[in-house]
Design a protein around this motif. Structure first.
Motif: not given
Lengths: 122, 234
Positions: B12, B16, B64-65, B67-72
């Motif tokens: 992850v 990022v 993987k990482g 994608g979590s930024l994309e959630m922002m």
């Protein structure tokens, strides 16, 4: 610290509300949430101060950052452009050039008309 | 070598960290040179693409990482309500000019794209994929599904629009003599959605607020135009 927690909680609630609205009408949840936040600010339910000088301003100052992952992801689709990319780039460049120009000119024309009307009324 | 690379990237943190590093590097280069072409977003995007392609890092490892930024992304869209609220006075007094400008912009985008595609002999699926490109990603992808275009092409076109507005706004403003901040902001947002708005906010809060407003209104008008497009093509 409490201010920051309140800010994050409010953003999370707005996100949730947008997703709920999206279940009822087919409209992107983030835009629903944005309109909701604007309405809540305008009606005075939420104060602008809740979002000032915290994480919100930091995110707004670095808006482009969060668009990097989806932009980088387009490399997996670049193959689709084989053979046509020169044409597509040309089409988009000419079209964008016109869109930006026409939009700005029309706004200014209307602003000028408004201004002259004000001057006439004065 | 490849095993080490896989170990380093298959987590992850990787996505990022390199996204943050690329963005920070982009900002630094922009600050040092001050050149509009050295746009932080553009530099970071190209650097990340080059890194992934040259080291042959699987895109899924990066995502993987990342994608979590994309959630922002939704969060950044929600917060555009703030500059809008702060500029509500101007918004109200110029509402007619704003609405007229954005409507003209959306119409220019749809009409010029259709005419140019016909001139260049572009097939219909590609043409349809280019139409929803001046609006923000979630709306554009929603639209392209509805009219039967290709999502991947739309995604590329949306990114292209963002970057081209950021790179070419200065000559366009000069050529069309666009000098009013409201006109500058609306023109930027109608062409280059959120990526353009990031640049517009840098130019000033009024320009940024107008650009942010244009994302929403241009999106709504484009959505409203879709039954018409479906009528013409399908």
């Amino acid at each position: 610290m409490i201010k920051l927690i309140r800010e994050i909680t409010l953003i999370a609630l707005l996100l949730g509300a947008g997703i709920l609205i999206g279940k009822i009408i087919p409209f992107p949840s983030s835009l629903s949430s944005m309109i909701l936040l604007l309405v809540l600010l305008l009606t005075g339910v939420l104060k602008e101060d809740y979002f000032s000088g915290g994480i919100s301003d930091l995110i707004l100052k670095n808006l482009a950052f969060f668009f990097l992952p989806p932009a980088v992801k387009v490399i997996e689709s670049l193959g689709l452009l084989e053979g046509v990319w020169v044409k597509l780039v040309l089409i988009m460049l000419i079209s964008n050039f016109l869109v930006m120009g026409v939009t700005g000119v029309v706004v200014q024309l209307f602003l000028k008309a408004e201004h002259e009307e004000e001057a006439d009324n004065a | 070598m490849h095993n080490v690379l896989h170990l380093l990237t298959n987590n992850v943190f990787f996505g990022v960290m390199i996204t943050l590093a690329a963005y920070a590097a982009g900002k630094m280069i922009y600050k040092k040179t001050g050149l509009p072409i050295m746009n932080p977003f553009l530099i970071a995007m190209l650097a990340l693409m080059a890194l992934i392609l040259i080291l042959q890092i699987p895109l899924e490892n990066y995502m993987k990482g990342a994608g979590s930024l994309e959630m922002m992304l939704p969060v950044s869209i929600i917060l555009l309500a703030l500059p809008l609220y702060r500029q509500r006075g101007r918004l109200k007094s110029h509402r007619l000019a704003i609405l007229a400008g954005i409507t003209a912009g959306v119409a220019t985008c749809l009409i010029s794209t259709i005419i140019l595609c016909k001139l260049f002999g572009i097939d219909e699926a590609l043409l349809l994929s280019l139409l929803p490109r001046s609006i923000t990603t979630p709306l554009g992808l929603l639209m392209v599904e509805n009219i039967g275009g290709i999502g991947g092409i739309t995604m590329i076109a949306i990114v292209f629009n963002g970057v081209s507005g950021v790179l070419f706004y200065a000559p366009v403003y000069a050529l069309f003599r666009i000098h009013h901040p409201v006109a500058k902001g609306i023109a930027m947002g109608t062409t280059s959605h959120a990526i353009g708005t990031a640049k517009a906010l840098e130019m000033g809060e009024l320009i940024g607020a107008m650009s942010g407003l244009a994302i929403v209104v241009a999106g709504l008008i484009t959505v409203a135009a879709y039954p018409l497009i479906n009528l013409i093509f399908n």
